[in-house]
Motif scaffolding. Structure first.
Motif, PDB file in Angstrom:
ATOM      1  N   ILE A  51      45.033  48.648  40.062  1.00  0.00           N
ATOM      2  CA  ILE A  51      43.682  48.991  40.505  1.00  0.00           C
ATOM      3  C   ILE A  51      43.340  48.417  41.883  1.00  0.00           C
ATOM      4  O   ILE A  51      42.737  49.098  42.720  1.00  0.00           O
ATOM      5  N   CYS A  52      43.718  47.171  42.135  1.00  0.00           N
ATOM      6  CA  CYS A  52      43.320  46.456  43.357  1.00  0.00           C
ATOM      7  C   CYS A  52      43.645  47.269  44.611  1.00  0.00           C
ATOM      8  O   CYS A  52      44.784  47.653  44.829  1.00  0.00           O
ATOM      9  N   PRO A  53      42.663  47.553  45.433  1.00  0.00           N
ATOM     10  CA  PRO A  53      42.910  48.356  46.639  1.00  0.00           C
ATOM     11  C   PRO A  53      43.720  47.608  47.690  1.00  0.00           C
ATOM     12  O   PRO A  53      44.315  48.225  48.570  1.00  0.00           O
ATOM     13  N   ASN A  59      45.332  35.090  43.137  1.00  0.00           N
ATOM     14  CA  ASN A  59      43.875  35.013  43.069  1.00  0.00           C
ATOM     15  C   ASN A  59      43.297  35.879  44.159  1.00  0.00           C
ATOM     16  O   ASN A  59      42.805  35.404  45.170  1.00  0.00           O
ATOM     17  N   CYS A  60      43.339  37.179  43.928  1.00  0.00           N
ATOM     18  CA  CYS A  60      42.904  38.115  44.958  1.00  0.00           C
ATOM     19  C   CYS A  60      41.441  37.859  45.302  1.00  0.00           C
ATOM     20  O   CYS A  60      40.565  37.895  44.451  1.00  0.00           O
ATOM     21  N   SER A  61      41.209  37.592  46.587  1.00  0.00           N
ATOM     22  CA  SER A  61      39.823  37.382  46.985  1.00  0.00           C
ATOM     23  C   SER A  61      39.407  38.419  48.012  1.00  0.00           C
ATOM     24  O   SER A  61      38.313  38.389  48.541  1.00  0.00           O
ATOM     25  N   LYS A  62      40.363  39.349  48.282  1.00  0.00           N
ATOM     26  CA  LYS A  62      40.064  40.360  49.294  1.00  0.00           C
ATOM     27  C   LYS A  62      39.121  41.421  48.750  1.00  0.00           C
ATOM     28  O   LYS A  62      38.341  42.014  49.476  1.00  0.00           O
ATOM     29  N   CYS A  63      39.220  41.684  47.467  1.00  0.00           N
ATOM     30  CA  CYS A  63      38.330  42.687  46.888  1.00  0.00           C
ATOM     31  C   CYS A  63      37.498  41.987  45.815  1.00  0.00           C
ATOM     32  O   CYS A  63      37.891  40.949  45.324  1.00  0.00           O
ATOM     33  N   ASN A  64      36.376  42.574  45.458  1.00  0.00           N
ATOM     34  CA  ASN A  64      35.643  41.946  44.358  1.00  0.00           C
ATOM     35  C   ASN A  64      36.017  42.579  43.022  1.00  0.00           C
ATOM     36  O   ASN A  64      35.544  42.185  41.973  1.00  0.00           O
ATOM     37  N   ILE A  65      36.911  43.577  43.113  1.00  0.00           N
ATOM     38  CA  ILE A  65      37.303  44.259  41.876  1.00  0.00           C
ATOM     39  C   ILE A  65      38.067  43.317  40.943  1.00  0.00           C
ATOM     40  O   ILE A  65      37.792  43.236  39.753  1.00  0.00           O
ATOM     41  N   CYS A  66      39.035  42.577  41.523  1.00  0.00           N
ATOM     42  CA  CYS A  66      39.852  41.696  40.686  1.00  0.00           C
ATOM     43  C   CYS A  66      38.993  40.677  39.932  1.00  0.00           C
ATOM     44  O   CYS A  66      39.255  40.376  38.770  1.00  0.00           O
ATOM     45  N   SER A  67      37.962  40.158  40.613  1.00  0.00           N
ATOM     46  CA  SER A  67      37.127  39.187  39.898  1.00  0.00           C
ATOM     47  C   SER A  67      36.256  39.870  38.849  1.00  0.00           C
ATOM     48  O   SER A  67      35.970  39.299  37.802  1.00  0.00           O
TER      49      SER A  67
HETATM   50 ZN   LIG Z   1      42.035  42.580  44.281  1.00  0.00          ZN
END
Ligand SMILES: [Zn+2]
Length: 308
Positions: A51-53, A59-67
């Motif tokens: 899903i992550c663009p 700890n993906c912080s580039k998108c808010n989707i992962c959180s």
């Molecule tokens: Zn992400």
């Protein structure tokens, strides 16, 4: 290259790294492992990568989707779990409804079905139809199971199967709770009642209503209670032979059974319980069933049984 490394899971790490670096993958994945908690954890990492663009990192912080995925607040990820050990058709139908159109925010939209072996047959048929529909909505499925033999073969054949390394070292109380759907308190109550049966089965018959039947009065709950008793005797045997237990962490009462009884008697009891668990599949009078069960165990203890 953004490699995804999952400890002790080289195959999974390889698949996830590949997915993380290119968009080409399967429409459906089936994760097969021995630990449900880990399967849930991995299916979530899997879905973030799909899903992550951005390229997913730990700890993906580039998108808010992962959180949002982490906190369970992302609408383009749908997670289905069995309720009372079954997944019903309604769940699949509402999933289809939800995923009629393309994802808006994520690279893909994903649905996870945990314990896919627990789909009932109409749910499985409905899921199959969904998997067969031509996909123009970038929807990807992730299924998990601890028992691939119970997953319908037509579903398995539509998936890329990912077999995980075994991770479960010791089964323990967590395992008993999981397979019986009982609480620790209920499990301990069953053990207490088992020790009464062991010490004085006549007393156990007189106490069976208040100590047992008031709590375990349906076939399903009775079956789970018998499972606890079965595992207790298996552990008595484990303790007798290997001096340690798989499930009950060297419970004193179970140690006593191991110390006072021969292997032969314990094995007879295990067989007797298995027979009774089968009998439960047919229509039985529960009160009669339990009193016969208690008497049967008592007779084996006293060597009066001619079962073999
Ligand atoms: Zn992400």
């Amino acid at each position: 290259m953004n490699d995804v490394v999952i400890e002790k899971q080289p195959i999974l790490s390889k698949i996830l790294s590949k997915l993380n670096n290119s968009l080409v993958g399967a429409q459906a994945y089936l994760l097969v492992g021995d630990d449900e908690d880990n399967l849930e954890k991995y299916s979530l990492i899997f879905s973030k990568i799909l899903i992550c663009p951005e390229k997913y990192t730990d700890n993906c912080s580039k998108c808010n989707i992962c959180s949002r995925i982490k906190s369970g607040n992302f609408g383009e990820l749908n997670i289905i779990k069995p309720v009372n050990n079954v997944i019903k058709k309604e769940e699949i139908l509402s999933l289809k409804e939800k995923f009629k159109t393309k994802s808006i925010e994520g690279k893909n939209q994903v649905y996870i079905i945990n314990n896919v072996d627990t789909l009932n047959s109409s749910a499985a048929n409905s899921l199959l139809k969904f998997l067969e529909e031509p996909d123009d909505t970038n929807t990807i499925a992730i299924f998990t199971t601890t028992n691939i033999n119970s997953v319908i073969s037509t579903i398995v054949s539509r998936c890329q199967v990912v077999r995980l390394n075994n991770e479960q070292l010791k089964k323990g109380m967590k395992y008993i709770k999981k397979i019986t759907f009982l609480t620790e308190e209920e499990i301990n109550n069953i053990l207490d009642f088992l020790f009464i049966i062991e010490n004085n089965f006549v007393k156990a018959v007189s106490l069976m209503k208040v100590q047992f039947l008031d709590y375990f009065n349906t076939k399903e709950s009775l079956k789970n209670a018998l499972m606890v008793i079965l595992l207790s005797y298996k552990d008595a045997l484990n303790y007798k032979i290997f001096k340690n237990m798989d499930y009950f962490n060297n419970e004193t009462g179970i140690k006593n059974i191991a110390d006072c009884q021969s292997e032969e008697i314990i094995i007879k009891k295990i067989k007797f319980i298995l027979e009774n668990m089968q009998k439960l599949e047919y229509n039985v009078n529960i009160t009669l069933f339990i009193s016969n069960f208690i008497i049967g165990i008592g007779e084996i203890t006293n060597g009066k049984s001619n079962r073999n």
